[in-house]
Design an enzyme around this catalytic site. Sequence first.
Site, PDB file in Angstrom:
ATOM      1  N   THR A   5      20.607   2.486   7.458  1.00 56.77           N
ATOM      2  CA  THR A   5      22.039   2.280   7.721  1.00 56.77           C
ATOM      3  C   THR A   5      22.237   0.787   7.984  1.00 56.77           C
ATOM      4  O   THR A   5      21.277   0.013   7.951  1.00 56.77           O
ATOM      5  CB  THR A   5      22.491   3.086   8.952  1.00 56.77           C
TER       6      THR A   5
ATOM      7  N   SER B 154       7.557   6.209  11.282  1.00 56.86           N
ATOM      8  CA  SER B 154       8.754   7.012  11.016  1.00 56.86           C
ATOM      9  C   SER B 154       9.319   6.620   9.662  1.00 56.86           C
ATOM     10  O   SER B 154       9.362   5.431   9.334  1.00 56.86           O
ATOM     11  CB  SER B 154       9.840   6.734  12.067  1.00 56.86           C
TER      12      SER B 154
ATOM     13  N   SER C 128       0.827  -1.215   0.000  1.00 51.84           N
ATOM     14  CA  SER C 128       0.000   0.000   0.000  1.00 51.84           C
ATOM     15  C   SER C 128       0.860   1.263   0.000  1.00 51.84           C
ATOM     16  O   SER C 128       0.505   2.271  -0.616  1.00 51.84           O
ATOM     17  CB  SER C 128      -0.989   0.006   1.174  1.00 51.84           C
TER      18      SER C 128
ATOM     19  N   LEU D 165      18.822  -5.809   4.901  1.00 49.96           N
ATOM     20  CA  LEU D 165      19.875  -5.629   3.891  1.00 49.96           C
ATOM     21  C   LEU D 165      21.208  -5.470   4.603  1.00 49.96           C
ATOM     22  O   LEU D 165      21.320  -4.716   5.572  1.00 49.96           O
ATOM     23  CB  LEU D 165      19.560  -4.402   3.032  1.00 49.96           C
TER      24      LEU D 165
ATOM     25  N   LEU E  28      19.792  -1.973  12.187  1.00 55.91           N
ATOM     26  CA  LEU E  28      18.353  -2.100  11.915  1.00 55.91           C
ATOM     27  C   LEU E  28      17.549  -0.910  12.467  1.00 55.91           C
ATOM     28  O   LEU E  28      17.624  -0.603  13.665  1.00 55.91           O
ATOM     29  CB  LEU E  28      17.836  -3.402  12.543  1.00 55.91           C
ATOM     30  N   ASP E  29      16.797  -0.263  11.588  1.00 52.96           N
ATOM     31  CA  ASP E  29      15.867   0.820  11.958  1.00 52.96           C
ATOM     32  C   ASP E  29      16.545   1.924  12.779  1.00 52.96           C
ATOM     33  O   ASP E  29      15.958   2.470  13.719  1.00 52.96           O
ATOM     34  CB  ASP E  29      14.661   0.249  12.743  1.00 52.96           C
TER      35      ASP E  29
ATOM     36  N   GLU F  86       0.663   6.471   7.358  1.00 54.23           N
ATOM     37  CA  GLU F  86       1.960   6.102   6.777  1.00 54.23           C
ATOM     38  C   GLU F  86       2.162   6.697   5.384  1.00 54.23           C
ATOM     39  O   GLU F  86       3.237   7.203   5.058  1.00 54.23           O
ATOM     40  CB  GLU F  86       2.097   4.578   6.701  1.00 54.23           C
TER      41      GLU F  86
ATOM     42  N   MET G  42      10.666  -7.199   3.806  1.00 54.83           N
ATOM     43  CA  MET G  42      10.885  -7.951   5.034  1.00 54.83           C
ATOM     44  C   MET G  42      12.221  -8.698   5.053  1.00 54.83           C
ATOM     45  O   MET G  42      12.331  -9.782   5.617  1.00 54.83           O
ATOM     46  CB  MET G  42       9.721  -8.934   5.252  1.00 54.83           C
ATOM     47  N   ARG G  43      13.226  -8.130   4.438  1.00 53.31           N
ATOM     48  CA  ARG G  43      14.570  -8.703   4.491  1.00 53.31           C
ATOM     49  C   ARG G  43      15.505  -7.637   5.021  1.00 53.31           C
ATOM     50  O   ARG G  43      15.446  -6.475   4.595  1.00 53.31           O
ATOM     51  CB  ARG G  43      15.076  -9.064   3.078  1.00 53.31           C
TER      52      ARG G  43
END
Length: 198
Positions: free
Chosen positions: A148, A143, A20, A100, A151-152, A181, A97-98
């Site tokens: 980087t 957010s 979405s 990187l 994670l998050d 969002e 959902m991976r």
Amino acid sequence: MTRNKPDKAKIVILISGRGSNMRAIIDACDRGEVLAEVVLVVSNNEAAAGLDYARQRNIDVFCLSHKAFSSRDEFDQAIAEHIKSYAPDLICLAGFMRILGAEFVQQFEGKIINIHPSLLPKYKGLHTHKRALDAGDQKAGCSVHYVTAELDDGEVIAQTQVPILPDDDEQALATRVLAVEHETYLRAIQSVLNATSS
Ligand code: GRF
């Protein structure tokens, strides 16, 4: 990263599911609300529902299952090579959902952004809504941040708050957060593009 001002910025979007946020980005570009063009949608999941919409809009789609690779780095490198051939100005993770790896992130440093359904730095990782409810928080949100190797963890570009109501369950809260969002992602993209084209 600088671009010639008259050119539309090129955006690549990575998804794994519903899409979405991807759809909101594609539509905003089409309407000229975001001065950019989505040139490629990448997914690690051939069954991602969002891919149908990208295909309907004649956007190039690249699907590659991470299961076909023996290591995270090899998968990352395979999608990185494909993405590079599009010379994107911006890579938007939208429900990808991976995780990187650092090498991938370094190749596109400052050009990858992600939307996360929490008020970062709170609740990095998964199950953000459950964690906010369990903690008794009174507000939640989303957010958009630079990606980087952690994670998050990158700098937050845009954030929107919503209230947590007394009867909320995870689903009700997720729906309220998702409703803000899309606008938050568009605001963040425009802000990054404005900063990089000046
Ligand atoms: C969103 O809640 C986003 O914050 C998170 O994954 C979800 C993706 O939703 N990273 P959609 O695929 O964009 O509908």
